[in-house]
Design a protein around this motif. Structure first.
Motif, PDB file in Angstrom:
ATOM      1  N   VAL A  14      38.400  44.770  28.315  1.00 33.70           N
ATOM      2  CA  VAL A  14      37.658  43.654  28.914  1.00 33.70           C
ATOM      3  C   VAL A  14      37.647  43.783  30.428  1.00 33.70           C
ATOM      4  CG1 VAL A  14      37.543  41.152  29.206  1.00 33.70           C
ATOM      5  CG2 VAL A  14      38.148  42.101  26.980  1.00 33.70           C
ATOM      6  N   GLN A  15      38.784  44.179  31.001  1.00 36.61           N
ATOM      7  CA  GLN A  15      38.843  44.353  32.451  1.00 36.61           C
ATOM      8  C   GLN A  15      37.926  45.492  32.899  1.00 36.61           C
ATOM      9  OE1 GLN A  15      40.689  42.272  34.638  1.00 36.61           O
ATOM     10  NE2 GLN A  15      39.215  43.287  35.984  1.00 36.61           N
ATOM     11  N   GLU A  16      37.870  46.557  32.116  1.00 32.39           N
ATOM     12  CA  GLU A  16      36.973  47.674  32.426  1.00 32.39           C
ATOM     13  C   GLU A  16      35.526  47.198  32.461  1.00 32.39           C
ATOM     14  OE1 GLU A  16      35.287  51.276  29.753  1.00 32.39           O
ATOM     15  OE2 GLU A  16      37.467  51.306  30.032  1.00 32.39           O
ATOM     16  N   ILE A  17      35.145  46.378  31.484  1.00 30.59           N
ATOM     17  CA  ILE A  17      33.782  45.842  31.438  1.00 30.59           C
ATOM     18  C   ILE A  17      33.545  44.902  32.621  1.00 30.59           C
ATOM     19  CG2 ILE A  17      32.236  44.334  30.118  1.00 30.59           C
ATOM     20  CD1 ILE A  17      33.508  45.532  27.566  1.00 30.59           C
ATOM     21  N   ILE A  36      24.485  38.688  35.533  1.00 28.79           N
ATOM     22  CA  ILE A  36      23.919  38.775  34.188  1.00 28.79           C
ATOM     23  C   ILE A  36      24.751  37.894  33.267  1.00 28.79           C
ATOM     24  CG2 ILE A  36      25.313  40.806  33.575  1.00 28.79           C
ATOM     25  CD1 ILE A  36      22.900  41.766  31.872  1.00 28.79           C
ATOM     26  N   PRO A  37      24.110  37.182  32.338  1.00 25.05           N
ATOM     27  CA  PRO A  37      24.877  36.363  31.395  1.00 25.05           C
ATOM     28  C   PRO A  37      25.678  37.248  30.438  1.00 25.05           C
ATOM     29  CG  PRO A  37      22.570  35.680  31.470  1.00 25.05           C
ATOM     30  CD  PRO A  37      22.658  36.993  32.171  1.00 25.05           C
ATOM     31  N   VAL A  38      26.887  36.786  30.114  1.00 25.21           N
ATOM     32  CA  VAL A  38      27.753  37.502  29.176  1.00 25.21           C
ATOM     33  C   VAL A  38      28.332  36.496  28.188  1.00 25.21           C
ATOM     34  CG1 VAL A  38      29.782  38.973  28.894  1.00 25.21           C
ATOM     35  CG2 VAL A  38      28.358  39.203  30.941  1.00 25.21           C
ATOM     36  N   MET A  39      28.299  36.857  26.909  1.00 27.52           N
ATOM     37  CA  MET A  39      28.899  36.035  25.858  1.00 27.52           C
ATOM     38  C   MET A  39      30.142  36.763  25.341  1.00 27.52           C
ATOM     39  SD  MET A  39      25.445  34.786  23.830  1.00 27.52           S
ATOM     40  CE  MET A  39      24.940  36.444  23.354  1.00 27.52           C
ATOM     41  N   VAL A  40      31.216  36.013  25.147  1.00 31.12           N
ATOM     42  CA  VAL A  40      32.493  36.608  24.744  1.00 31.12           C
ATOM     43  C   VAL A  40      32.882  36.076  23.365  1.00 31.12           C
ATOM     44  CG1 VAL A  40      34.901  36.983  25.365  1.00 31.12           C
ATOM     45  CG2 VAL A  40      33.182  36.690  27.164  1.00 31.12           C
ATOM     46  N   LYS A  41      32.928  36.979  22.388  1.00 32.06           N
ATOM     47  CA  LYS A  41      33.366  36.564  21.055  1.00 32.06           C
ATOM     48  C   LYS A  41      34.869  36.341  21.043  1.00 32.06           C
ATOM     49  CE  LYS A  41      29.752  38.325  18.004  1.00 32.06           C
ATOM     50  NZ  LYS A  41      29.480  38.883  16.662  1.00 32.06           N
ATOM     51  N   TRP A  85      41.446  34.788  24.088  1.00 35.75           N
ATOM     52  CA  TRP A  85      40.025  34.461  24.250  1.00 35.75           C
ATOM     53  C   TRP A  85      39.769  33.942  25.661  1.00 35.75           C
ATOM     54  CZ3 TRP A  85      37.187  30.532  20.504  1.00 35.75           C
ATOM     55  CH2 TRP A  85      35.804  30.741  20.579  1.00 35.75           C
ATOM     56  N   MET A  86      40.608  33.005  26.088  1.00 36.28           N
ATOM     57  CA  MET A  86      40.486  32.464  27.440  1.00 36.28           C
ATOM     58  C   MET A  86      40.664  33.559  28.485  1.00 36.28           C
ATOM     59  SD  MET A  86      42.644  28.912  26.988  1.00 36.28           S
ATOM     60  CE  MET A  86      42.653  28.613  28.752  1.00 36.28           C
ATOM     61  N   GLY A  87      41.597  34.465  28.249  1.00 32.67           N
ATOM     62  CA  GLY A  87      41.858  35.540  29.197  1.00 32.67           C
ATOM     63  C   GLY A  87      40.652  36.446  29.387  1.00 32.67           C
ATOM     64  N   ARG A 105      38.775  36.977  32.980  1.00 31.55           N
ATOM     65  CA  ARG A 105      38.615  38.283  33.632  1.00 31.55           C
ATOM     66  C   ARG A 105      37.173  38.477  34.115  1.00 31.55           C
ATOM     67  NH1 ARG A 105      42.868  41.811  32.902  1.00 31.55           N
ATOM     68  NH2 ARG A 105      44.503  41.018  31.510  1.00 31.55           N
ATOM     69  N   LEU A 106      36.221  38.083  33.300  1.00 36.70           N
ATOM     70  CA  LEU A 106      34.816  38.207  33.686  1.00 36.70           C
ATOM     71  C   LEU A 106      34.478  37.247  34.823  1.00 36.70           C
ATOM     72  CD1 LEU A 106      33.535  38.481  30.059  1.00 36.70           C
ATOM     73  CD2 LEU A 106      33.078  40.209  31.804  1.00 36.70           C
ATOM     74  N   TYR A 107      35.020  36.041  34.757  1.00 33.85           N
ATOM     75  CA  TYR A 107      34.760  35.056  35.800  1.00 33.85           C
ATOM     76  C   TYR A 107      35.285  35.542  37.141  1.00 33.85           C
ATOM     77  CZ  TYR A 107      34.232  30.464  37.965  1.00 33.85           C
ATOM     78  OH  TYR A 107      33.855  29.425  38.790  1.00 33.85           O
ATOM     79  N   LYS A 108      36.472  36.127  37.126  1.00 38.01           N
ATOM     80  CA  LYS A 108      37.065  36.628  38.380  1.00 38.01           C
ATOM     81  C   LYS A 108      36.276  37.804  38.946  1.00 38.01           C
ATOM     82  CE  LYS A 108      41.799  35.039  37.644  1.00 38.01           C
ATOM     83  NZ  LYS A 108      43.233  35.422  37.477  1.00 38.01           N
ATOM     84  N   ALA A 109      35.493  38.465  38.089  1.00 44.78           N
ATOM     85  CA  ALA A 109      34.637  39.564  38.559  1.00 44.78           C
ATOM     86  C   ALA A 109      33.306  39.044  39.089  1.00 44.78           C
ATOM     87  CB  ALA A 109      34.392  40.564  37.429  1.00 44.78           C
ATOM     88  N   GLY A 110      33.129  37.724  39.089  1.00 41.90           N
ATOM     89  CA  GLY A 110      31.915  37.129  39.639  1.00 41.90           C
ATOM     90  C   GLY A 110      30.875  36.739  38.615  1.00 41.90           C
ATOM     91  N   ILE A 111      31.186  36.904  37.332  1.00 48.12           N
ATOM     92  CA  ILE A 111      30.250  36.499  36.275  1.00 48.12           C
ATOM     93  C   ILE A 111      30.476  35.016  35.991  1.00 48.12           C
ATOM     94  CG2 ILE A 111      29.463  36.913  33.913  1.00 48.12           C
ATOM     95  CD1 ILE A 111      29.015  39.268  35.791  1.00 48.12           C
ATOM     96  N   THR A 112      29.484  34.192  36.292  1.00 49.93           N
ATOM     97  CA  THR A 112      29.629  32.746  36.052  1.00 49.93           C
ATOM     98  C   THR A 112      28.711  32.246  34.942  1.00 49.93           C
ATOM     99  OG1 THR A 112      28.017  32.262  37.802  1.00 49.93           O
ATOM    100  CG2 THR A 112      30.349  32.310  38.424  1.00 49.93           C
TER     101      THR A 112
END
Length: 361
Positions: free
Chosen positions: A115-118, A127-132, A142-144, A148-155
């Motif tokens: 997930v961190q790599e992504i 870009i929108p991202v959905m996390v299963k 799941w929260m983690g 991780r995506l949020y901290k990379a700037g994905i809101t």
């Protein structure tokens, strides 16, 4: 954290995501898209290009060539498209192909390194991202993944509830454990939650039932697998439906409002909730009394050097309670879960008596 919607829309209705489990051929992908687009219901067309499979030898997707098919879907139908990415290379390929929304699958969410790599690959990309949800019922994992995506700037983030693995007999492919997505929303109040009813059910005859429950729980959308000839699908055939069946399912569903401004409704709800609060207090008082009795039993067992767990007694309680609960309109699953929790707490209280406070964690 403040999340933005994954899609900008003016309609006040659920997000509808549909398409085949796997992109198999260009014609299959386009035919499905044409039939879904003709009805004008769906917001996002889904198709798996890279398919992480449980066992080797199963169909693992057509790979990057399938992205060109999704590009044709966009050009021909105007539908936005989404696909699953499982690593950095998938992200780069999907972005080059102009995929509108990405999703991270359950087998990927379970691995924080991936997930961190992504997330790192998406840094600086809006870009929108959905996390299963992860395969196992682990809310923090799941929260983690979302964090991780949020901290990379994905809101523009959404969560996909696809159910959880379960060993034993169940009517689901993946047991929903509805309380887990409810708890996710409690922690992330403004995140959108999409129900993947196909992976929860694993069979087409219960898809509407699960989708409707998600809507009744105020989920934000539904992701359903749709195929022109489901029985011939190369993956997950049993849980896919035709475009016509999908449209009929959506047509027959109800989509409740999230809340009401009617003062009479609000008064009735407050009165009923007050009754529930009183009953909950009574239940906690009764459980407290029950644990006091369990402690007395623990003291007696300690004096007589008797083991805490008495399996025959536990089986007797469970069997009797399931039958009694059925007469009260309570499901066997509910009664079993509640009784197991109470029994575990009783065991902990008795162990404390047997071995002292330090034995209780």
């Amino acid at each position: 954290m403040t999340f933005r919607p994954i899609l900008e829309r003016t309609e006040k209705r659920p997000i509808l995501i549909a398409g085949p489990c796997s992109a198999e051929t260009e014609e299959q992908v386009l035919q499905t898209a044409r039939e879904l687009a003709s009805d004008g219901r769906i917001d996002l067309y889904r198709a798996g290009i890279w398919k992480p499979r449980t066992r080797p030898g199963e169909f693992e997707g057509v790979g990057a060539p399938g992205l060109a098919w999704l590009k044709k879907v966009k050009e021909e139908t105007g539908l936005k498209v989404t696909t699953e990415v499982g690593n950095r290379e998938h992200v780069f390929e999907a972005l080059k192909a102009g995929i509108d929304v990405l999703w991270i699958g359950a087998r990927t969410t379970v691995n924080p390194f991936t997930v961190q790599e992504i997330a790192d690959a998406l840094r600086g990309v809006d870009i929108p991202v959905m996390v299963k949800n992860p395969v196992n019922p682990d809310l923090k994992l799941w929260m983690g993944g979302i964090e991780r995506l949020y901290k990379a700037g994905i809101t523009r983030l959404a969560a996909i509830h696809r159910g959880f693995s379960f060993h034993g007999e169940t009517s689901y492919r993946n047991v929903p454990h509805w309380q887990i997505p409810i708890d996710l929303r409690r922690n992330f109040p403004d995140i959108q939650i999409i129900c993947d009813n196909s992976h929860i059910c694993g069979r087409r005859d219960t898809l509407q039932e699960v989708a409707q429950k998600a809507m009744d729980l105020n989920f934000d959308g539904i992701m359903t697998e749709v195929h022109p000839t489901p029985d011939q699908a190369w993956s997950d055939a049993a849980q896919q439906i035709t475009p016509a069946q999908y449209n009929a399912m959506i047509e027959s569903m109800s989509f409740p409002e999230a809340n009401s401004t009617d003062p009479i409704f609000a008064k009735h709800m407050n009165d009923l909730r007050h009754e529930i609060d009183e009953i909950d207090e009574d239940l906690l008082n009764l459980l407290g009394r029950r644990m006091k009795i369990a402690e007395k039993i623990g003291e007696y067992k300690k004096e007589n050097n008797i083991a805490v767990l008495q399996t025959s007694r536990w089986n007797e309680i469970l069997s009797k309670s399931v039958k009694h609960g059925a007469k009260k309109g309570l499901s066997e699953e509910f009664v079993t879960v509640v009784l197991k929790a109470i029994h575990d707490e009783s065991i902990n209280h008795q162990i404390r008596i047997m071995h002292g406070e330090e034995a209780v964690k």
